[in-house]
Design a protein around this motif. Sequence first.
Motif, PDB file in Angstrom:
ATOM      1  N   THR B  20       5.961  11.168  -0.487  1.00 38.30           N
ATOM      2  CA  THR B  20       5.039  10.090  -0.491  1.00 38.30           C
ATOM      3  C   THR B  20       3.900  10.530  -1.586  1.00 38.30           C
ATOM      4  O   THR B  20       3.368  11.475  -1.443  1.00 38.30           O
ATOM      5  CB  THR B  20       4.229   9.690   0.815  1.00 38.30           C
ATOM      6  N   LEU B  21       3.849   9.820  -2.706  1.00 33.63           N
ATOM      7  CA  LEU B  21       2.386   9.977  -3.649  1.00 33.63           C
ATOM      8  C   LEU B  21       1.524   9.003  -3.381  1.00 33.63           C
ATOM      9  O   LEU B  21       1.985   7.779  -2.940  1.00 33.63           O
ATOM     10  CB  LEU B  21       3.343  10.102  -5.074  1.00 33.63           C
ATOM     11  N   ARG B  22       0.517   9.302  -3.634  1.00 38.70           N
ATOM     12  CA  ARG B  22      -0.851   8.198  -3.490  1.00 38.70           C
ATOM     13  C   ARG B  22      -1.557   7.929  -4.687  1.00 38.70           C
ATOM     14  O   ARG B  22      -1.603   9.058  -5.435  1.00 38.70           O
ATOM     15  CB  ARG B  22      -1.586   8.739  -2.117  1.00 38.70           C
ATOM     16  N   CYS B  23      -2.122   6.786  -4.864  1.00 36.97           N
ATOM     17  CA  CYS B  23      -2.999   6.417  -5.898  1.00 36.97           C
ATOM     18  C   CYS B  23      -4.075   5.501  -5.696  1.00 36.97           C
ATOM     19  O   CYS B  23      -3.963   4.646  -4.764  1.00 36.97           O
ATOM     20  CB  CYS B  23      -2.125   5.705  -6.904  1.00 36.97           C
ATOM     21  N   SER B  24      -5.176   5.741  -6.023  1.00 41.54           N
ATOM     22  CA  SER B  24      -6.301   4.868  -5.901  1.00 41.54           C
ATOM     23  C   SER B  24      -6.490   4.466  -7.284  1.00 41.54           C
ATOM     24  O   SER B  24      -6.828   4.771  -8.304  1.00 41.54           O
ATOM     25  CB  SER B  24      -7.580   5.908  -5.354  1.00 41.54           C
ATOM     26  N   HIS B  29     -10.172  -3.029 -10.198  1.00 40.96           N
ATOM     27  CA  HIS B  29      -8.644  -3.380 -10.639  1.00 40.96           C
ATOM     28  C   HIS B  29      -7.903  -3.523  -9.237  1.00 40.96           C
ATOM     29  O   HIS B  29      -8.494  -3.188  -8.096  1.00 40.96           O
ATOM     30  CB  HIS B  29      -7.981  -2.412 -11.148  1.00 40.96           C
ATOM     31  N   ASP B  30      -6.867  -4.642  -9.433  1.00 44.07           N
ATOM     32  CA  ASP B  30      -6.280  -5.003  -7.759  1.00 44.07           C
ATOM     33  C   ASP B  30      -4.799  -4.853  -8.071  1.00 44.07           C
ATOM     34  O   ASP B  30      -4.025  -5.306  -7.011  1.00 44.07           O
ATOM     35  CB  ASP B  30      -6.688  -6.521  -7.739  1.00 44.07           C
ATOM     36  N   THR B  31      -4.334  -4.390  -9.208  1.00 38.92           N
ATOM     37  CA  THR B  31      -2.875  -4.450  -9.384  1.00 38.92           C
ATOM     38  C   THR B  31      -2.569  -2.875  -9.752  1.00 38.92           C
ATOM     39  O   THR B  31      -3.071  -2.391 -10.504  1.00 38.92           O
ATOM     40  CB  THR B  31      -2.464  -5.257 -10.496  1.00 38.92           C
ATOM     41  N   VAL B  32      -1.593  -2.253  -9.060  1.00 40.99           N
ATOM     42  CA  VAL B  32      -1.078  -0.799  -9.524  1.00 40.99           C
ATOM     43  C   VAL B  32       0.508  -1.059  -9.839  1.00 40.99           C
ATOM     44  O   VAL B  32       1.195  -1.565  -9.373  1.00 40.99           O
ATOM     45  CB  VAL B  32      -1.257   0.013  -8.228  1.00 40.99           C
ATOM     46  N   SER B  33       0.636  -0.098 -10.830  1.00 39.37           N
ATOM     47  CA  SER B  33       2.262   0.136 -11.052  1.00 39.37           C
ATOM     48  C   SER B  33       2.397   1.502 -11.307  1.00 39.37           C
ATOM     49  O   SER B  33       1.532   2.315 -11.510  1.00 39.37           O
ATOM     50  CB  SER B  33       2.114  -0.512 -12.766  1.00 39.37           C
ATOM     51  N   GLN B  48       5.628  -2.767  -9.584  1.00 40.32           N
ATOM     52  CA  GLN B  48       4.101  -2.967  -9.708  1.00 40.32           C
ATOM     53  C   GLN B  48       3.940  -3.872  -8.317  1.00 40.32           C
ATOM     54  O   GLN B  48       4.811  -4.393  -7.746  1.00 40.32           O
ATOM     55  CB  GLN B  48       4.034  -4.166 -10.878  1.00 40.32           C
ATOM     56  N   TYR B  49       2.827  -3.334  -7.828  1.00 36.23           N
ATOM     57  CA  TYR B  49       2.256  -3.995  -6.569  1.00 36.23           C
ATOM     58  C   TYR B  49       0.880  -4.741  -6.848  1.00 36.23           C
ATOM     59  O   TYR B  49       0.043  -4.495  -7.471  1.00 36.23           O
ATOM     60  CB  TYR B  49       2.022  -3.100  -5.446  1.00 36.23           C
ATOM     61  N   TYR B  50       0.997  -6.017  -6.291  1.00 34.16           N
ATOM     62  CA  TYR B  50      -0.176  -6.986  -6.342  1.00 34.16           C
ATOM     63  C   TYR B  50      -0.352  -7.804  -4.923  1.00 34.16           C
ATOM     64  O   TYR B  50       0.619  -8.146  -4.595  1.00 34.16           O
ATOM     65  CB  TYR B  50      -0.202  -8.005  -7.568  1.00 34.16           C
ATOM     66  N   GLU B  51      -1.478  -7.707  -4.374  1.00 34.02           N
ATOM     67  CA  GLU B  51      -1.808  -8.569  -3.260  1.00 34.02           C
ATOM     68  C   GLU B  51      -0.749  -8.025  -2.158  1.00 34.02           C
ATOM     69  O   GLU B  51       0.059  -8.767  -1.546  1.00 34.02           O
ATOM     70  CB  GLU B  51      -1.420  -9.939  -3.080  1.00 34.02           C
ATOM     71  N   GLU B  52      -0.660  -6.519  -2.105  1.00 39.42           N
ATOM     72  CA  GLU B  52       0.161  -5.872  -1.183  1.00 39.42           C
ATOM     73  C   GLU B  52       1.582  -5.981  -1.262  1.00 39.42           C
ATOM     74  O   GLU B  52       2.529  -5.843  -0.114  1.00 39.42           O
ATOM     75  CB  GLU B  52      -0.497  -6.289   0.470  1.00 39.42           C
ATOM     76  N   GLU B  53       2.246  -6.791  -2.348  1.00 37.65           N
ATOM     77  CA  GLU B  53       3.632  -7.152  -2.500  1.00 37.65           C
ATOM     78  C   GLU B  53       4.195  -6.431  -3.641  1.00 37.65           C
ATOM     79  O   GLU B  53       3.268  -6.499  -4.803  1.00 37.65           O
ATOM     80  CB  GLU B  53       3.759  -8.480  -2.361  1.00 37.65           C
ATOM     81  N   PRO B  70      -4.913  -2.775   1.719  1.00 34.85           N
ATOM     82  CA  PRO B  70      -5.858  -4.027   1.514  1.00 34.85           C
ATOM     83  C   PRO B  70      -6.976  -3.478   0.502  1.00 34.85           C
ATOM     84  O   PRO B  70      -7.611  -4.251  -0.226  1.00 34.85           O
ATOM     85  CB  PRO B  70      -6.437  -4.399   2.787  1.00 34.85           C
ATOM     86  N   ASN B  71      -7.157  -2.172   0.392  1.00 34.20           N
ATOM     87  CA  ASN B  71      -8.138  -1.615  -0.638  1.00 34.20           C
ATOM     88  C   ASN B  71      -7.646  -1.533  -1.981  1.00 34.20           C
ATOM     89  O   ASN B  71      -8.294  -0.696  -2.945  1.00 34.20           O
ATOM     90  CB  ASN B  71      -8.864  -0.301  -0.066  1.00 34.20           C
ATOM     91  N   TYR B  72      -6.385  -2.082  -2.202  1.00 36.66           N
ATOM     92  CA  TYR B  72      -5.722  -1.847  -3.396  1.00 36.66           C
ATOM     93  C   TYR B  72      -5.039  -0.578  -3.733  1.00 36.66           C
ATOM     94  O   TYR B  72      -4.254  -0.589  -4.693  1.00 36.66           O
ATOM     95  CB  TYR B  72      -6.260  -2.468  -4.481  1.00 36.66           C
ATOM     96  N   SER B  73      -5.289   0.549  -2.829  1.00 35.53           N
ATOM     97  CA  SER B  73      -4.582   1.708  -3.139  1.00 35.53           C
ATOM     98  C   SER B  73      -3.076   1.587  -3.043  1.00 35.53           C
ATOM     99  O   SER B  73      -2.847   0.599  -2.458  1.00 35.53           O
ATOM    100  CB  SER B  73      -5.242   2.858  -2.435  1.00 35.53           C
TER     101      SER B  73
END
Lengths: 113, 113
Positions: B20-24, B29-33, B48-53, B70-73
């Motif tokens: 498991t790798l983690r990212c903040s 920003h609200d989108t993580v790729s 890519q994740y946005y709005e927890e999906e 929920p905190n976008y991480s």
Amino acid sequence: LAKTTQPISMDSYEGQEVNITCSHNNIATNDYITWYQQFPSQGPRFIIQGYKTKVTNEVASLFIPADRKSSTLSLPRVSLSDTAVYYCLVGDMSSSNTGKLIFGQGTTLQVKP
Amino acid sequence: DAGVTQSPTHLIKTRGQQVTLRCSPKSGHDTVSWYQQALGQGPQFIFQYYEEEERQRGNFPDRFSGHQFPNYSSELNVNALLLGDSALYLCASSLVFSVDTQYFGPGTRLTVL
């Protein structure tokens, strides 16, 4: 997303201006041109982004001709620390397309003393 | 203004294990790729994740999964590790509906033995 073509490698000397050209013949109307710099084992660092004509920031300039089928990243007075891989990306940066950054092989710039 | 952070920096696992790798994301920003970068190659888009999906996915098997909080991480999970999963894993954040580009973290170097 438009495919990009850029030189595999370039050599330069300290203090010189370096111009790296990227071809993107199939660029779409909504596409932006973005350049990243990457050092070994580090994440890509955003350098500059543009849509048309010329964009300049504290690090580089980006020249985009009227037909937008190519672009040139200009690095003024490079130093040894500018030795890195430079990626040219073309894509629609808005909305749901922001996830699909397509990286090519990039251009490895070697700056010599 | 905090940039994109990732943990851990380095990780060594054996074949068949899970990781498991983690990212903040960058502040605001609200989108993580997530991207995978093999040695000598450009980064390859995973998802890519946005709005927890999960909103978009690249050409990666189901062994690669993720989550956004929920905190976008975000987390990237890889099951049944293979030797070929050894790579630099990069997280990038962005703001949806913005033409601004993605900003990358420093990456996590995963070695599978």
